[in-house]
Design a protein around this motif. Structure first.
Motif, PDB file in Angstrom:
ATOM      1  N   ASP A  13       0.673  -1.662  -0.116  1.00  0.00           N
ATOM      2  CA  ASP A  13      -0.551  -0.391  -0.078  1.00  0.00           C
ATOM      3  C   ASP A  13       0.952   1.321  -0.503  1.00  0.00           C
ATOM      4  N   SER A  14       0.414   2.679  -0.233  1.00  0.00           N
ATOM      5  CA  SER A  14       0.978   3.353   0.241  1.00  0.00           C
ATOM      6  C   SER A  14       2.163   4.642  -0.916  1.00  0.00           C
ATOM      7  N   ILE A  15       2.279   3.748  -2.349  1.00  0.00           N
ATOM      8  CA  ILE A  15       2.738   2.996  -3.207  1.00  0.00           C
ATOM      9  C   ILE A  15       2.496   4.244  -4.626  1.00  0.00           C
ATOM     10  N   TRP A  16       1.509   4.964  -4.364  1.00  0.00           N
ATOM     11  CA  TRP A  16       1.595   6.018  -5.640  1.00  0.00           C
ATOM     12  C   TRP A  16       0.744   7.098  -4.645  1.00  0.00           C
ATOM     13  N   ARG A  17       0.774   6.961  -3.919  1.00  0.00           N
ATOM     14  CA  ARG A  17      -0.187   8.658  -3.408  1.00  0.00           C
ATOM     15  C   ARG A  17       0.470   8.373  -1.050  1.00  0.00           C
ATOM     16  N   ASP A  18       0.027   8.976  -0.941  1.00  0.00           N
ATOM     17  CA  ASP A  18       0.036   9.301   0.974  1.00  0.00           C
ATOM     18  C   ASP A  18      -1.000   9.339   1.289  1.00  0.00           C
ATOM     19  N   SER A  19      -1.273   8.207   1.833  1.00  0.00           N
ATOM     20  CA  SER A  19      -2.537   8.493   2.760  1.00  0.00           C
ATOM     21  C   SER A  19      -2.126   9.357   3.971  1.00  0.00           C
ATOM     22  N   VAL A  20      -1.694  10.178   4.467  1.00  0.00           N
ATOM     23  CA  VAL A  20      -1.097  11.502   5.206  1.00  0.00           C
ATOM     24  C   VAL A  20       0.098  11.927   4.477  1.00  0.00           C
ATOM     25  N   ALA A  29      12.301  10.709 -25.216  1.00  0.00           N
ATOM     26  CA  ALA A  29      11.334  10.559 -25.211  1.00  0.00           C
ATOM     27  C   ALA A  29      10.182   9.869 -24.421  1.00  0.00           C
ATOM     28  N   LEU A  30      10.991   8.875 -25.088  1.00  0.00           N
ATOM     29  CA  LEU A  30      10.054   7.225 -24.348  1.00  0.00           C
ATOM     30  C   LEU A  30      11.057   7.268 -23.741  1.00  0.00           C
ATOM     31  N   THR A  31      12.151   7.151 -23.487  1.00  0.00           N
ATOM     32  CA  THR A  31      13.424   6.694 -22.497  1.00  0.00           C
ATOM     33  C   THR A  31      13.006   8.002 -21.170  1.00  0.00           C
ATOM     34  N   ALA A  32      13.098   8.768 -20.717  1.00  0.00           N
ATOM     35  CA  ALA A  32      12.573  10.066 -20.165  1.00  0.00           C
ATOM     36  C   ALA A  32      11.118   9.636 -19.268  1.00  0.00           C
ATOM     37  N   VAL A  33      10.911   8.632 -20.374  1.00  0.00           N
ATOM     38  CA  VAL A  33       9.162   8.616 -19.404  1.00  0.00           C
ATOM     39  C   VAL A  33       9.606   7.616 -18.574  1.00  0.00           C
ATOM     40  N   LEU A  34       9.972   6.682 -19.765  1.00  0.00           N
ATOM     41  CA  LEU A  34      10.043   5.170 -18.301  1.00  0.00           C
ATOM     42  C   LEU A  34      11.568   5.078 -17.220  1.00  0.00           C
ATOM     43  N   VAL A  35      12.167   5.989 -17.567  1.00  0.00           N
ATOM     44  CA  VAL A  35      12.717   6.095 -16.852  1.00  0.00           C
ATOM     45  C   VAL A  35      11.910   6.788 -15.144  1.00  0.00           C
ATOM     46  N   GLY A  36      11.258   8.000 -15.247  1.00  0.00           N
ATOM     47  CA  GLY A  36      10.897   8.736 -14.598  1.00  0.00           C
ATOM     48  C   GLY A  36       9.823   8.037 -13.687  1.00  0.00           C
ATOM     49  N   PHE A  37       8.922   6.899 -14.537  1.00  0.00           N
ATOM     50  CA  PHE A  37       7.769   5.922 -14.129  1.00  0.00           C
ATOM     51  C   PHE A  37       9.277   4.628 -13.238  1.00  0.00           C
ATOM     52  N   ALA A  38       9.746   4.143 -13.994  1.00  0.00           N
ATOM     53  CA  ALA A  38      10.576   2.896 -13.149  1.00  0.00           C
ATOM     54  C   ALA A  38      11.076   3.303 -11.809  1.00  0.00           C
ATOM     55  N   GLU A  39      11.984   4.756 -12.169  1.00  0.00           N
ATOM     56  CA  GLU A  39      13.281   5.065 -10.698  1.00  0.00           C
ATOM     57  C   GLU A  39      12.334   5.501  -9.996  1.00  0.00           C
ATOM     58  N   GLU A  40      11.355   6.313 -10.461  1.00  0.00           N
ATOM     59  CA  GLU A  40      10.455   6.522  -8.956  1.00  0.00           C
ATOM     60  C   GLU A  40       9.458   5.386  -8.231  1.00  0.00           C
ATOM     61  N   VAL A  41       8.958   5.143  -9.235  1.00  0.00           N
ATOM     62  CA  VAL A  41       8.097   3.863  -8.586  1.00  0.00           C
ATOM     63  C   VAL A  41       9.514   2.933  -7.856  1.00  0.00           C
ATOM     64  N   GLY A  74       9.161   5.059  -4.546  1.00  0.00           N
ATOM     65  CA  GLY A  74       7.569   3.985  -4.178  1.00  0.00           C
ATOM     66  C   GLY A  74       7.691   2.658  -3.335  1.00  0.00           C
ATOM     67  N   ILE A  75       8.966   2.310  -3.766  1.00  0.00           N
ATOM     68  CA  ILE A  75       8.772   0.443  -3.659  1.00  0.00           C
ATOM     69  C   ILE A  75       9.912   1.046  -2.106  1.00  0.00           C
ATOM     70  N   PHE A  76      11.398   1.513  -2.604  1.00  0.00           N
ATOM     71  CA  PHE A  76      11.931   1.622  -0.993  1.00  0.00           C
ATOM     72  C   PHE A  76      11.730   2.691   0.034  1.00  0.00           C
ATOM     73  N   LEU A  77      11.327   3.779  -0.470  1.00  0.00           N
ATOM     74  CA  LEU A  77      10.496   4.514   0.553  1.00  0.00           C
ATOM     75  C   LEU A  77       9.482   3.904   1.173  1.00  0.00           C
ATOM     76  N   ARG A  78       8.426   2.753   0.801  1.00  0.00           N
ATOM     77  CA  ARG A  78       7.417   2.352   1.320  1.00  0.00           C
ATOM     78  C   ARG A  78       7.852   1.596   2.469  1.00  0.00           C
ATOM     79  N   SER A  79       9.044   0.739   1.716  1.00  0.00           N
ATOM     80  CA  SER A  79       9.510  -0.109   2.507  1.00  0.00           C
ATOM     81  C   SER A  79      10.681   0.033   4.054  1.00  0.00           C
ATOM     82  N   MET A  80      11.254   1.508   4.221  1.00  0.00           N
ATOM     83  CA  MET A  80      11.966   1.980   4.433  1.00  0.00           C
ATOM     84  C   MET A  80      10.890   3.011   5.584  1.00  0.00           C
TER      85      MET A  80
END
Length: 264
Positions: A81-88, A128-140, A144-150
């Motif tokens: 949970d809390s990957i795409w948005r912050d509940s608080v 442009a495709l590269t930038a979109v994919l970098v933004g998506f993958a590295e933020e997730v 997303g994942i690493f921040l949620r785990s911390m």
């Protein structure tokens, strides 16, 4: 500042695998193995990754697409949970807003400095495709994942923010050995600062998609400005970057001092 606690709407029992720092690190390593492995297997030197449209697809678009699919599959399976948005939403002072604002403004001169007339439309699309994919993958992966785990185990938000930024910087170490050489050390340091700024984007808006957008736009400007930038605005990119680093350092110190007891 008193501790701030937020309960997940899904709860720990909904996770197939609980978010922990070790799991977050494991996911990052797995992503590096897959994506960097595909890039290395392409046989294309790092300096030539963006030389041609074919190179861009082989070294960036395809590996990043595969990595993105694997990350989404992991999240679907793990039920985090809390990957795409912050509940608080945590508070944002003026000091914390300054780095994201400067970061966004620093993109503008880079884009204007690009000599668009000499770039083929097919290469622009590929970058442009590269930038979109970098933004998506590295933020997730990181905001997303690493921040949620911390954020598991009642860790103070200050250390969650700092270690997420440090992990993002270390994530760029493989570039040193893939052909970037000593300049890759500078990229690792810069990525650490930019990782903290991207954390502030997510925190400020409560949505990971905002960090994705600015991350992708930043990389798009860097990819093109590096090979096709010229003139005064191109020369201003370094001073603008220095301002971002200074503002980010101040923001990081403020968060560490004020939020050592804030648990999200």
């Amino acid at each position: 500042m008193n501790a701030v606690h937020a309960k997940s709407t899904q709860g720990a029992r909904g996770h197939r695998i609980a978010p922990t720092p070790l799991v977050g690190i494991a996911v990052v390593i797995a992503y590096i193995v897959v994506v960097a492995g595909m890039q290395f297997a392409s046989g294309i030197d790092y300096g030539d990754w963006f030389a041609t449209t074919d190179n861009v697809y082989r070294t960036a678009v395809i590996p990043l697409l595969v990595g993105s699919i694997l990350l989404v599959a992991f999240l679907y399976w793990a039920r985090w949970d809390s990957i795409w948005r912050d509940s608080v939403r945590l508070p944002m002072s003026i000091v914390l807003w300054v780095p994201p604002i400067l970061f966004g403004l620093a993109i503008v001169p880079r884009l204007i400095a690009v000599d668009w007339a000499v770039i083929g439309a097919d290469l622009i699309v590929a970058v442009a495709l590269t930038a979109v994919l970098v933004g998506f993958a590295e933020e997730v992966l990181f905001r997303g994942i690493f921040l949620r785990s911390m954020r598991s185990g009642d860790r103070p938000e200050a250390w969650c923010a700092v270690w997420t930024a440090v992990a993002f910087g270390l994530f760029h170490i493989p570039n040193i050995f893939m052909g970037q050489g000593p300049s890759g050390i500078f990229q690792v340091v810069l990525a650490t600062f930019s990782g903290f700024v991207l954390y502030l984007f997510r925190r400020g808006f409560g949505l990971i998609v905002v960090a994705m957008f600015f991350h992708g736009l930043w990389d798009f400007s860097v990819f093109l400005d590096g090979d096709f930038g010229e003139g005064v605005l191109h020369d201003l990119s370094l001073p603008a970057l220095l301002l971002v680093v200074i503002a980010t350092t101040v923001a990081a110190v403020v968060i560490v001092k004020r939020e050592r007891a804030v648990v999200r």
